[in-house]
Design a protein around this motif. Structure first.
Motif, short mmCIF file in Angstrom:
data_model
loop_
_atom_site.label_atom_id
_atom_site.label_comp_id
_atom_site.label_asym_id
_atom_site.label_seq_id
_atom_site.Cartn_x
_atom_site.Cartn_y
_atom_site.Cartn_z
N ASN A 168 -2.77 -6.51 -5.26
CA ASN A 168 -2.62 -5.91 -6.59
C ASN A 168 -2.76 -4.39 -6.55
O ASN A 168 -2.06 -3.66 -7.26
CB ASN A 168 -3.63 -6.50 -7.57
CG ASN A 168 -3.29 -7.93 -7.94
OD1 ASN A 168 -2.19 -8.42 -7.71
ND2 ASN A 168 -4.26 -8.64 -8.48
N PHE A 169 -3.66 -3.90 -5.70
CA PHE A 169 -3.83 -2.46 -5.54
C PHE A 169 -2.54 -1.84 -5.00
O PHE A 169 -2.07 -0.81 -5.51
CB PHE A 169 -5.00 -2.17 -4.58
CG PHE A 169 -5.21 -0.72 -4.31
CD1 PHE A 169 -5.92 0.08 -5.20
CD2 PHE A 169 -4.72 -0.14 -3.15
CE1 PHE A 169 -6.11 1.43 -4.95
CE2 PHE A 169 -4.91 1.22 -2.89
CZ PHE A 169 -5.62 2.00 -3.79
N LEU A 170 -1.96 -2.47 -3.99
CA LEU A 170 -0.70 -1.97 -3.44
C LEU A 170 0.42 -2.06 -4.46
O LEU A 170 1.27 -1.18 -4.56
CB LEU A 170 -0.32 -2.73 -2.17
CG LEU A 170 -1.23 -2.51 -0.97
CD1 LEU A 170 -0.81 -3.42 0.18
CD2 LEU A 170 -1.25 -1.06 -0.55
N ASP A 171 0.43 -3.13 -5.25
CA ASP A 171 1.45 -3.32 -6.27
C ASP A 171 1.40 -2.19 -7.30
O ASP A 171 2.43 -1.67 -7.71
CB ASP A 171 1.28 -4.68 -6.94
CG ASP A 171 2.50 -5.09 -7.74
OD1 ASP A 171 3.62 -4.87 -7.26
OD2 ASP A 171 2.32 -5.64 -8.84
N ALA A 172 0.20 -1.81 -7.68
CA ALA A 172 0.04 -0.73 -8.65
C ALA A 172 0.50 0.60 -8.03
O ALA A 172 1.11 1.43 -8.70
CB ALA A 172 -1.41 -0.61 -9.09
N GLY A 173 0.26 0.79 -6.74
CA GLY A 173 0.62 2.03 -6.07
C GLY A 173 2.08 2.12 -5.70
O GLY A 173 2.65 3.21 -5.64
N ILE A 174 2.72 0.98 -5.48
CA ILE A 174 4.12 1.00 -5.02
C ILE A 174 5.07 1.40 -6.15
O ILE A 174 6.20 1.78 -5.89
CB ILE A 174 4.53 -0.36 -4.42
CG1 ILE A 174 5.70 -0.17 -3.46
CG2 ILE A 174 4.87 -1.36 -5.49
CD1 ILE A 174 6.00 -1.38 -2.63
N SER A 175 4.60 1.38 -7.37
CA SER A 175 5.45 1.80 -8.49
C SER A 175 5.70 3.31 -8.44
O SER A 175 6.58 3.82 -9.08
CB SER A 175 4.82 1.40 -9.82
OG SER A 175 3.61 2.10 -10.01
N THR A 176 4.92 3.99 -7.63
CA THR A 176 5.15 5.43 -7.45
C THR A 176 6.03 5.64 -6.24
O THR A 176 6.33 4.71 -5.50
CB THR A 176 3.80 6.17 -7.22
OG1 THR A 176 3.32 5.82 -5.93
CG2 THR A 176 2.78 5.81 -8.28
N THR A 177 6.43 6.85 -6.03
CA THR A 177 7.23 7.15 -4.84
C THR A 177 6.34 7.66 -3.72
O THR A 177 6.82 8.11 -2.69
CB THR A 177 8.30 8.21 -5.16
OG1 THR A 177 7.65 9.37 -5.69
CG2 THR A 177 9.32 7.67 -6.15
N SER A 178 5.05 7.59 -3.92
CA SER A 178 4.10 8.08 -2.93
C SER A 178 3.88 7.08 -1.81
O SER A 178 4.04 5.88 -1.99
CB SER A 178 2.76 8.37 -3.60
OG SER A 178 2.90 9.35 -4.58
N ASN A 179 3.48 7.61 -0.68
CA ASN A 179 3.13 6.77 0.45
C ASN A 179 1.68 6.30 0.31
O ASN A 179 0.90 6.87 -0.45
CB ASN A 179 3.28 7.56 1.75
CG ASN A 179 4.72 7.90 2.05
OD1 ASN A 179 5.64 7.35 1.44
ND2 ASN A 179 4.92 8.80 2.97
N ALA A 180 1.34 5.27 1.04
CA ALA A 180 -0.04 4.79 1.10
C ALA A 180 -0.61 5.20 2.45
O ALA A 180 0.09 5.22 3.46
CB ALA A 180 -0.06 3.27 0.95
N ILE A 181 -1.88 5.53 2.45
CA ILE A 181 -2.61 5.91 3.67
C ILE A 181 -3.57 4.78 4.00
O ILE A 181 -4.42 4.41 3.20
CB ILE A 181 -3.40 7.22 3.49
CG1 ILE A 181 -2.52 8.34 2.96
CG2 ILE A 181 -4.11 7.59 4.78
CD1 ILE A 181 -1.44 8.78 3.89
N PHE A 182 -3.40 4.21 5.19
CA PHE A 182 -4.24 3.12 5.67
C PHE A 182 -5.17 3.65 6.74
O PHE A 182 -4.71 4.12 7.78
CB PHE A 182 -3.39 1.99 6.25
CG PHE A 182 -2.56 1.28 5.22
CD1 PHE A 182 -2.99 0.08 4.67
CD2 PHE A 182 -1.35 1.80 4.81
CE1 PHE A 182 -2.23 -0.58 3.73
CE2 PHE A 182 -0.58 1.16 3.85
CZ PHE A 182 -1.03 -0.04 3.31
N SER A 183 -6.46 3.60 6.49
CA SER A 183 -7.46 3.99 7.48
C SER A 183 -8.10 2.70 7.96
O SER A 183 -8.96 2.11 7.30
CB SER A 183 -8.51 4.92 6.86
OG SER A 183 -9.45 5.29 7.83
N LEU A 184 -7.61 2.22 9.09
CA LEU A 184 -7.98 0.90 9.59
C LEU A 184 -9.05 1.01 10.66
O LEU A 184 -9.62 0.11 11.11
CB LEU A 184 -6.74 0.19 10.13
CG LEU A 184 -5.57 0.14 9.14
CD1 LEU A 184 -4.32 -0.41 9.82
CD2 LEU A 184 -5.92 -0.69 7.92
#
Length: 127
Positions: free
Chosen positions: A111-127
């Motif tokens: 759900n967090f990714l779903d909310a963020g994917i509506s933007t054109t921004s990238n996601a940063i994964f710190s694994l």
């Protein structure tokens, strides 16, 4: 166990961050989740690294989350165990996880990714 974080820049320019528990973070690696994403996308998501994902890669990550969640939902066991690493003497380091807790955290992650994917921004994964 190492926790992971995922951050996205939302439409108003602010950053939103989700922290994944150590159990979920370790299980995603132990279960081959990130290897599957890497194979599909040609990426190199790796443990203890920070990586950036474009919206199209985030979509693949969401689809892979759905597959993992579906597999867990089919389980009749309230708990499951996985190997998260190895001790110096090669003894497996095992973790016991509550199936419902992991499913709930996968839902929050998706759900967090779903909310963020509506933007054109990238996601940063710190694994």
């Amino acid at each position: 166990m190492k926790e992971s974080t995922v951050s996205v820049i939302v439409d108003d320019g602010t950053s939103q961050t989700l922290r994944l528990s150590g159990v979920l973070s370790e299980w995603l690696f132990a279960s081959g989740f990130w290897s599957e994403v890497n194979e599909i996308c040609g990426t190199m998501f790796d443990q203890y690294e920070e990586d950036e994902a474009s919206p199209d890669i985030v979509l693949v990550i969401q689809q892979e989350i759905d597959k993992k969640a579906s597999g867990l939902r089919m389980s009749t066991e309230p708990k499951f165990e996985f190997v998260r690493g190895w001790a110096a003497d090669w003894t497996p380091l095992k973790v016991s996880a509550n199936t419902e807790d992991v499913l709930e955290e996968l839902k929050i992650f998706r759900n967090f990714l779903d909310a963020g994917i509506s933007t054109t921004s990238n996601a940063i994964f710190s694994l």
